[in-house]
Write an enzyme that holds these catalytic residues in place. Structure first.
Site, PDB file in Angstrom:
ATOM      1  N   LEU A 173      -3.994   3.406   0.369  1.00 56.41           N
ATOM      2  CA  LEU A 173      -4.133   3.073   1.789  1.00 56.41           C
ATOM      3  C   LEU A 173      -5.563   2.717   2.195  1.00 56.41           C
ATOM      4  O   LEU A 173      -5.790   1.715   2.864  1.00 56.41           O
ATOM      5  CB  LEU A 173      -3.622   4.242   2.646  1.00 56.41           C
ATOM      6  CG  LEU A 173      -3.721   4.030   4.154  1.00 56.41           C
ATOM      7  CD1 LEU A 173      -2.867   2.862   4.589  1.00 56.41           C
ATOM      8  CD2 LEU A 173      -3.311   5.289   4.897  1.00 56.41           C
ATOM      9  N   THR A 204       3.633   1.838  -5.662  1.00 56.79           N
ATOM     10  CA  THR A 204       3.695   0.438  -5.251  1.00 56.79           C
ATOM     11  C   THR A 204       3.305  -0.491  -6.399  1.00 56.79           C
ATOM     12  O   THR A 204       3.771  -1.614  -6.463  1.00 56.79           O
ATOM     13  CB  THR A 204       2.778   0.128  -4.050  1.00 56.79           C
ATOM     14  OG1 THR A 204       1.614   0.892  -4.167  1.00 56.79           O
ATOM     15  CG2 THR A 204       3.462   0.392  -2.751  1.00 56.79           C
ATOM     16  N   ALA A 219       0.833  -1.195   0.000  1.00 56.95           N
ATOM     17  CA  ALA A 219       0.000   0.000   0.000  1.00 56.95           C
ATOM     18  C   ALA A 219       0.864   1.239   0.000  1.00 56.95           C
ATOM     19  O   ALA A 219       1.898   1.294   0.663  1.00 56.95           O
ATOM     20  CB  ALA A 219      -0.903   0.011   1.226  1.00 56.95           C
ATOM     21  N   CYS A 220       0.456   2.242  -0.796  1.00 57.26           N
ATOM     22  CA  CYS A 220       1.090   3.549  -0.693  1.00 57.26           C
ATOM     23  C   CYS A 220       0.008   4.592  -0.824  1.00 57.26           C
ATOM     24  O   CYS A 220      -1.172   4.281  -0.746  1.00 57.26           O
ATOM     25  CB  CYS A 220       2.186   3.747  -1.732  1.00 57.26           C
ATOM     26  SG  CYS A 220       1.597   3.829  -3.423  1.00 57.26           S
ATOM     27  N   ASN A 221       0.400   5.847  -1.033  1.00 58.79           N
ATOM     28  CA  ASN A 221      -0.553   6.930  -0.988  1.00 58.79           C
ATOM     29  C   ASN A 221      -1.688   6.753  -1.997  1.00 58.79           C
ATOM     30  O   ASN A 221      -2.855   6.763  -1.646  1.00 58.79           O
ATOM     31  CB  ASN A 221       0.185   8.242  -1.233  1.00 58.79           C
ATOM     32  CG  ASN A 221      -0.646   9.421  -0.829  1.00 58.79           C
ATOM     33  OD1 ASN A 221      -1.005   9.546   0.334  1.00 58.79           O
ATOM     34  ND2 ASN A 221      -0.990  10.246  -1.771  1.00 58.79           N
TER      35      ASN A 221
END
Lengths: 101, 498
Positions: free
Chosen positions: A38, A13, A6-8
């Site tokens: 996220l 990712t 998970a990233c922003n």
């Protein structure tokens, strides 16, 4: 083995996911690897064996752990590994996290 | 002494990132950011439709054919921008429920939309029909409703007109039976945020209240009890909103949406557009935060982007309606995404260009090769963490300063009418040059925007270059020191074994 990254916004990712899938294939590991922003990741975390957070959202570690309810281990990817898209190292870290629980 | 200073700086930076994370993690603000992220594709789609309608179709169509083709784009605008407020109220409710880990998130969509519409004006005030709109009057027989007689409006108007006068307008009382579109579109978005968040918060609070839970006893399926458990909190929440709406109408003949727009939205928009300073301050902090490894949207996504996004959607709606963009809409999301985020935060695509052309470091070149493709699409985590920018003081300086410079200059050029105001929401992943052309609505204005982006690119490369050199020198020194330390350690070990 099911790994969730998970990233922003799920953008960087998703780049890493591609590399990790290739790496898993090369090592002969049977792994499902996905990337999500996220928010959705917090919904889906319990369906995975491990959640790896991008370093840019490391502040969400507490929230993610809460969402995982102790069922799924959560880790933050190291900055240098993330920047260099070091799929091998991150895959190994994910495996280690699953073993540790 | 030097160590002490370093320690102090470290603790200040830690404190800063800690506070930022707290702001970015605040549940209402985070839901606001998530809500806009969810609804974004709709705005992008509207942008494409507006562009095709206003730029592409007129290239080869005229008259009726053009109007018929444009019906397509107008229909999409109607389904996206014109109902943006209704959608956002529901989505924000959903996001808040999810972020609060409330189980029945879909019920919050219902509450958000219902509460919003409760607060909308019920009548269209003081409708004045234009004379040319009225053509004829139809009378229906009082005994047989199938019988009608039609009279030309002109004839009657002339008959009752006083001598020497002619009819110029027709007044009417408030129109009811029509749903006011005034606040369903982009200009109700502030209301959607506030009402969506407040209604959902009340609903979740009430839902978690044990006293409001219905216990139907054993033998009744739990699902039946569940429907009541949703219904009572919903009923109470919406009743509160209904009472407020009625009071506002009875006492002050107004509605909450109008109040929000005049008392909150208008001053905020004015504030953001009172020079570029507020936005520059927010992005300075946001990009500084990214230098510490935490995503910039933690700050910018909650403090600036909601209002900047509202401004660009309003611009799109005005552009679609053929209106001129007022000066208080010059600062908007597109100034950031198109002109100050080239290659990602910190405009790092320019650093990559410098690296390819002037760098002597193999490590930098390797990472630049890896980072250039995502960089073209404005994704630059590989640069930020790999180059790295994080905790790398020489590169942190241009990383923060260049976007600030570009925000200020782009805003100034817009105010000077050299650059056209942005009217289309382009996805932030759109590559440079294409993004500039599209954001201002193509055409000659688009070409000017491309030229400005080219100048920005050259300027950015020029600024990054000396900092890159310093960074490389520092890295080289660090490596030498590390090597030296290793050699020393080896020598020591060798001496010990000897």
């Amino acid at each position: 083995m099911k790994i969730l990254l998970a990233c922003n916004a799920g953008m960087s990712t998703s780049l890493l996911v591609q590399k990790m899938r290739k790496e898993a294939q090369a090592q002969g590991i049977d792994a499902t690897i996905d990337a999500e922003p996220l928010g959705p990741a917090l919904d889906d975390v319990k369906d995975y064996d491990v959640l790896m957070l991008g370093p840019q959202i490391k502040y969400a570690l507490g929230d993610a752990k809460e969402a995982a309810e102790g069922k799924t281990p959560v880790r933050v990817i190291a900055m240098a590994d993330y920047g260099r898209m070091n799929a091998k190292k991150i895959l190994a870290d994910a495996q280690k996290a699953i073993e540790e629980g | 002494m030097a160590e002490e200073v370093a320690e102090e700086k470290q603790s200040f930076l830690d404190k800063f990132s800690e506070v930022s994370a707290k702001i970015g993690n605040q549940v209402h603000l985070r839901s606001l950011r998530d809500g806009f992220a969810t609804v974004m594709p709709i705005y992008i789609l509207a942008g494409i439709a507006v562009l095709i309608n206003n730029v592409v179709f007129p290239l080869f169509l005229t008259g009726d054919a053009l109007a018929n083709a444009q019906y397509w784009g107008n229909a999409i605008t109607q389904g996206t921008l014109n109902v943006a407020t209704i959608m956002l109220a529901g989505i924000i409710g959903y996001c808040l429920a999810r972020n609060k880990r409330f189980k029945n998130a879909i019920a919050c969509v219902v509450v958000g939309i219902a509460a919003l519409c409760i607060m909308m004006p019920q009548t269209l005030s003081s409708a004045t029909a234009s004379i040319s709109d009225i053509t004829e009057l139809t009378y229906t027989s009082t005994s047989d409703t199938t019988k009608t007689k039609t009279v030309k409006y002109d004839t009657i108007a002339k008959k009752v007109a006083p001598k020497g006068y002619q009819l110029t307008s027709v007044g009417s009382d408030n129109v009811s039976g029509a749903f006011s579109k005034t606040y369903t579109g982009t200009n109700g978005l502030f209301g959607a945020i506030i009402i969506g968040l407040v209604a959902t918060t009340i609903f979740i609070k009430l839902s978690n209240n044990e006293k409001l839970r219905v216990n139907l006893g054993e033998g009744i399926p739990p699902a039946v009890a569940d429907t009541f458990n949703t219904m009572f909190p919903m009923l109470i929440t919406l009743t509160i909103f209904g009472v407020v709406a009625a009071l506002l109408h009875a006492l002050w003949a107004t509605d909450l949406m109008t109040l929000i727009n005049t008392c909150i939205a208008a001053p905020l928009k004015g504030f953001v557009n009172a020079g570029p300073w507020f936005i520059i301050l927010v992005y300075t902090l946001a990009n500084l935060l990214f230098c510490l490894g935490i995503h910039q949207s933690t700050i910018s996504g909650v403090l600036a982007e909601p209002i900047l996004t509202i401004l660009i959607t309003e611009n799109m709606a005005m552009y679609a309606a053929g209106q001129t963009i007022p000066a208080d809409h010059y600062m908007n999301m597109q100034i950031i995404n198109t002109f100050a985020l080239i290659g990602g935060s910190g405009c790092t695509l320019m650093l990559l260009a410098d690296t390819f052309l002037f760098s002597k470091s193999k490590a930098s070149k390797d990472i630049a090769k890896l980072a250039v493709l995502p960089g073209i699409f404005n994704i630059n985590e590989p640069v930020i963490y790999g180059y790295p920018i994080v905790y790398n003081l020489p590169l942190m300086i241009p990383f923060v300063l260049i976007p600030d410079l570009f925000i200020g200059l782009t805003y100034a050029l817009t105010c000077a009418h050299i650059l056209a105001p942005c009217v289309v929401m382009v996805p932030w992943t759109t590559p440079v040059f294409i993004s500039g052309f599209l954001a201002v609505g193509g055409g000659t204005a688009g070409v000017v925007a491309i030229i400005w982006q080219v100048i920005e690119f050259a300027l950015g490369m020029l600024i990054y270059l000396p900092f890159m050199k310093v960074s490389e020198r520092a890295q080289k020194k660090q490596m030498e020191l590390a090597e030296q330390a290793e050699k020393d350690a080896d020598a020591k070990a060798a001496a010990q074994t000897a």
